[in-house]
Design a protein around this motif. Sequence first.
Motif, PDB file in Angstrom:
ATOM      1  N   TYR A 130       0.851  -1.182   0.000  1.00  0.00           N
ATOM      2  CA  TYR A 130       0.000   0.000   0.000  1.00  0.00           C
ATOM      3  C   TYR A 130       0.885   1.229   0.000  1.00  0.00           C
ATOM      4  N   HIS A 131       0.493   2.170  -0.830  1.00  0.00           N
ATOM      5  CA  HIS A 131       1.129   3.479  -0.844  1.00  0.00           C
ATOM      6  C   HIS A 131       0.035   4.478  -1.195  1.00  0.00           C
ATOM      7  N   LEU A 132      -0.044   5.543  -0.439  1.00  0.00           N
ATOM      8  CA  LEU A 132      -1.112   6.522  -0.610  1.00  0.00           C
ATOM      9  C   LEU A 132      -1.253   7.001  -2.054  1.00  0.00           C
ATOM     10  N   ILE A 133      -0.155   7.091  -2.771  1.00  0.00           N
ATOM     11  CA  ILE A 133      -0.203   7.600  -4.144  1.00  0.00           C
ATOM     12  C   ILE A 133       0.042   6.506  -5.182  1.00  0.00           C
ATOM     13  N   CYS A 161      -6.404   2.188  -2.629  1.00  0.00           N
ATOM     14  CA  CYS A 161      -7.695   1.517  -2.832  1.00  0.00           C
ATOM     15  C   CYS A 161      -8.281   1.804  -4.210  1.00  0.00           C
ATOM     16  N   HIS A 162      -8.060   3.001  -4.734  1.00  0.00           N
ATOM     17  CA  HIS A 162      -8.605   3.344  -6.054  1.00  0.00           C
ATOM     18  C   HIS A 162      -7.947   2.514  -7.153  1.00  0.00           C
ATOM     19  N   MET A 163      -6.659   2.249  -6.989  1.00  0.00           N
ATOM     20  CA  MET A 163      -5.964   1.415  -7.977  1.00  0.00           C
ATOM     21  C   MET A 163      -6.474  -0.024  -7.912  1.00  0.00           C
ATOM     22  N   PHE A 164      -6.714  -0.532  -6.695  1.00  0.00           N
ATOM     23  CA  PHE A 164      -7.280  -1.877  -6.562  1.00  0.00           C
ATOM     24  C   PHE A 164      -8.659  -1.931  -7.213  1.00  0.00           C
ATOM     25  N   THR A 165      -9.507  -0.947  -6.916  1.00  0.00           N
ATOM     26  CA  THR A 165     -10.852  -0.916  -7.484  1.00  0.00           C
ATOM     27  C   THR A 165     -10.792  -0.841  -9.007  1.00  0.00           C
ATOM     28  N   SER A 166      -9.943   0.017  -9.533  1.00  0.00           N
ATOM     29  CA  SER A 166      -9.801   0.143 -10.989  1.00  0.00           C
ATOM     30  C   SER A 166      -9.281  -1.150 -11.604  1.00  0.00           C
ATOM     31  N   ARG A 167      -8.359  -1.819 -10.918  1.00  0.00           N
ATOM     32  CA  ARG A 167      -7.835  -3.088 -11.423  1.00  0.00           C
ATOM     33  C   ARG A 167      -8.962  -4.126 -11.521  1.00  0.00           C
ATOM     34  N   PRO A 189      -0.703   3.885 -13.173  1.00  0.00           N
ATOM     35  CA  PRO A 189      -0.466   4.993 -12.232  1.00  0.00           C
ATOM     36  C   PRO A 189      -1.543   6.073 -12.283  1.00  0.00           C
ATOM     37  N   LEU A 190      -2.249   6.169 -13.391  1.00  0.00           N
ATOM     38  CA  LEU A 190      -3.299   7.176 -13.513  1.00  0.00           C
ATOM     39  C   LEU A 190      -4.558   6.803 -12.741  1.00  0.00           C
ATOM     40  N   ASP A 191      -4.649   5.585 -12.231  1.00  0.00           N
ATOM     41  CA  ASP A 191      -5.846   5.123 -11.537  1.00  0.00           C
ATOM     42  C   ASP A 191      -5.834   5.418 -10.041  1.00  0.00           C
ATOM     43  N   ALA A 192      -4.922   6.248  -9.573  1.00  0.00           N
ATOM     44  CA  ALA A 192      -4.727   6.463  -8.148  1.00  0.00           C
ATOM     45  C   ALA A 192      -5.715   7.440  -7.517  1.00  0.00           C
ATOM     46  N   THR A 193      -6.672   7.973  -8.274  1.00  0.00           N
ATOM     47  CA  THR A 193      -7.618   8.936  -7.720  1.00  0.00           C
ATOM     48  C   THR A 193      -9.060   8.466  -7.914  1.00  0.00           C
ATOM     49  N   PHE A 194      -9.935   8.998  -7.091  1.00  0.00           N
ATOM     50  CA  PHE A 194     -11.362   8.701  -7.203  1.00  0.00           C
ATOM     51  C   PHE A 194     -11.897   9.127  -8.570  1.00  0.00           C
TER      52      PHE A 194
END
Length: 164
Positions: free
Chosen positions: A114-117, A121-127, A136-141
């Motif tokens: 886990y890393h905040l950036i 969680c957003h990267m997991f959800t996008s995956r 790397p672009l999936d790191a935001t809501f």
Amino acid sequence: MAFNNPKWRRFVSAHLLKRVEPIAGSIVYCKLLGLPNRIIGTPDHTGIYVGNRRVIELNGNEKIIEVDYYNFLNGSSVRSGTELYVACDMNGNVLYDPAIARRAIAARNTHNGYHLIRNNCHMFTSRCIKGTNNDPLDATFKNVERNIKKHFGVPVISWRTVKQ
């Protein structure tokens, strides 16, 4: 016009429209405590609903886990503990895909780091939505919303409050 403002649409969807039941493979989120940030917006936590009032999330302890609603909303000191929201189309129909739930279940109980950036969680959800490795672009809501729109072919997401 106020209805074209995404923040206004989100408020109306969450507070004035009917509450709905998520379906396995739908995307859920809760707000995090803290002040809105001008760059990233209001902090949020996302996960995948897998049925029976259970959500799979990447938590801050680097593990992908299955939790109930209460723990999704209160699983850390920064989660709001108030409302759970589910992605719907503009008519209030829950957006879901069983393949999204299957990908989340397959990742359950694994350590993902886990890393905040760089890995959140957003990267997991996008995956889970895309079925591909982290981008790397999936790191935001905002990018989770972009991936939902693309996957389901909808122009707008209406975030509806979940019945609890």
